[in-house]
Design a protein around this motif. Sequence first.
Motif, short mmCIF file in Angstrom:
data_model
loop_
_atom_site.label_atom_id
_atom_site.label_comp_id
_atom_site.label_asym_id
_atom_site.label_seq_id
_atom_site.Cartn_x
_atom_site.Cartn_y
_atom_site.Cartn_z
N LEU A 1 -4.52 2.04 -7.19
CA LEU A 1 -4.87 0.73 -7.23
C LEU A 1 -4.01 -0.25 -7.01
O LEU A 1 -3.81 -1.29 -6.20
CB LEU A 1 -5.80 0.51 -8.47
CG LEU A 1 -7.09 1.05 -8.84
CD1 LEU A 1 -7.56 0.92 -9.91
CD2 LEU A 1 -8.06 0.63 -7.38
N ALA A 2 -2.56 -0.05 -7.55
CA ALA A 2 -1.51 -0.69 -7.72
C ALA A 2 -1.03 -1.02 -6.13
O ALA A 2 -0.66 -1.83 -5.78
CB ALA A 2 -0.20 -0.35 -8.63
N VAL A 3 -0.89 0.21 -5.88
CA VAL A 3 -0.23 0.49 -4.44
C VAL A 3 -1.31 -0.52 -3.47
O VAL A 3 -0.73 -1.27 -2.56
CB VAL A 3 -0.17 1.70 -3.65
CG1 VAL A 3 0.07 1.76 -2.28
CG2 VAL A 3 0.79 2.63 -4.66
N GLY A 4 -2.46 -0.30 -3.48
CA GLY A 4 -3.66 -1.19 -2.68
C GLY A 4 -3.35 -2.78 -2.85
O GLY A 4 -3.28 -3.35 -2.01
N VAL A 5 -3.21 -3.06 -4.21
CA VAL A 5 -2.98 -4.33 -4.44
C VAL A 5 -1.50 -5.02 -3.78
O VAL A 5 -1.66 -6.15 -3.02
CB VAL A 5 -3.05 -4.73 -5.87
CG1 VAL A 5 -2.48 -6.12 -6.30
CG2 VAL A 5 -4.12 -4.41 -6.48
N VAL A 6 -0.72 -4.38 -3.79
CA VAL A 6 0.71 -4.59 -3.19
C VAL A 6 0.61 -4.53 -1.82
O VAL A 6 0.94 -5.81 -1.09
CB VAL A 6 1.81 -3.76 -3.83
CG1 VAL A 6 2.74 -4.03 -2.88
CG2 VAL A 6 2.10 -3.79 -5.01
N ALA A 7 -0.27 -3.61 -1.13
CA ALA A 7 -0.26 -3.77 0.39
C ALA A 7 -1.22 -4.78 0.80
O ALA A 7 -0.99 -5.50 1.76
CB ALA A 7 -0.92 -2.51 0.72
N LEU A 8 -2.29 -5.24 -0.04
CA LEU A 8 -3.05 -6.66 0.27
C LEU A 8 -2.23 -7.83 0.21
O LEU A 8 -2.53 -8.41 1.06
CB LEU A 8 -4.38 -6.62 -0.53
CG LEU A 8 -5.06 -7.63 -0.51
CD1 LEU A 8 -5.95 -7.62 1.08
CD2 LEU A 8 -6.22 -7.64 -1.59
N VAL A 9 -1.54 -8.12 -0.76
CA VAL A 9 -0.65 -9.32 -0.98
C VAL A 9 0.32 -9.29 0.45
O VAL A 9 0.67 -10.24 0.77
CB VAL A 9 0.08 -9.19 -2.45
CG1 VAL A 9 1.14 -10.24 -2.41
CG2 VAL A 9 -0.95 -9.14 -3.38
#
Length: 238
Positions: free
Chosen positions: A81-89
């Motif tokens: 989830l953290a990796v996904g949030v960073v990628a989205l930002v």
Amino acid sequence: MPNQPPGSETPGADPFRPGSPGPESLDGASGMGSTPSGPSFAPGSPQPRWSRPLGPEPVARPDPETYRPPQSRLPAVLTALAVGVVALVVALASVLAHRADQVVAIPSPTRSAASPHITVTKDSIEFTTRSGAGRLTILDHTWRDAQNGGGSALQVRIRIACSSGVVDYDPFDFQAFDASGSLFDLATEEVDGPLLGVGALQAGEQTTGLVAFVIPRGEVTLLMSDDADSVTALKVPD
């Protein structure tokens, strides 16, 4: 013959004498007898096998040396989830930066030289103010080095004529801007002669005077304003 005890009906059958058959044997009843028919409990004899009690199989206790507790998947899920949030930002930042690069910078507006009812001649132009109308004419102009050594100075001799209403005039109503659009204010110290005065013209009246500016030599446009509103503009011939 001796007398038998009362109640003895079977000769020779003494129930209290060892070896004598008991009443149950005499009657033919089936009892344990001399050979019991039940299970044998004699030492050394095969013992009966007990059946497994009802219910689920008991769980074997794990070996402490080989046992490994099951690992939780929660850390892996949180990491994903953290990796996904960073990628989205990062993706959103890239899109915004791309759009910002495509925005064309709008230059700051400059004072317009537009004026209603303008008729342009070679060195003259008609103008209209809020109180009257008239004509602005450039009679002549000269270039020379600025007195303060900061470049070149332009001096312009102008004439203002009123055709209707009332036309106010003031030398500080004039400015000049160069080809790049930079605006320059009146430089009274560069005036070599009678400076344009201050006053008001009635219909049919006119006045003449000088205005000057410290401005780079080249294409110059003279701007006339009225109470900070652009009235007219006229290109200075070179």
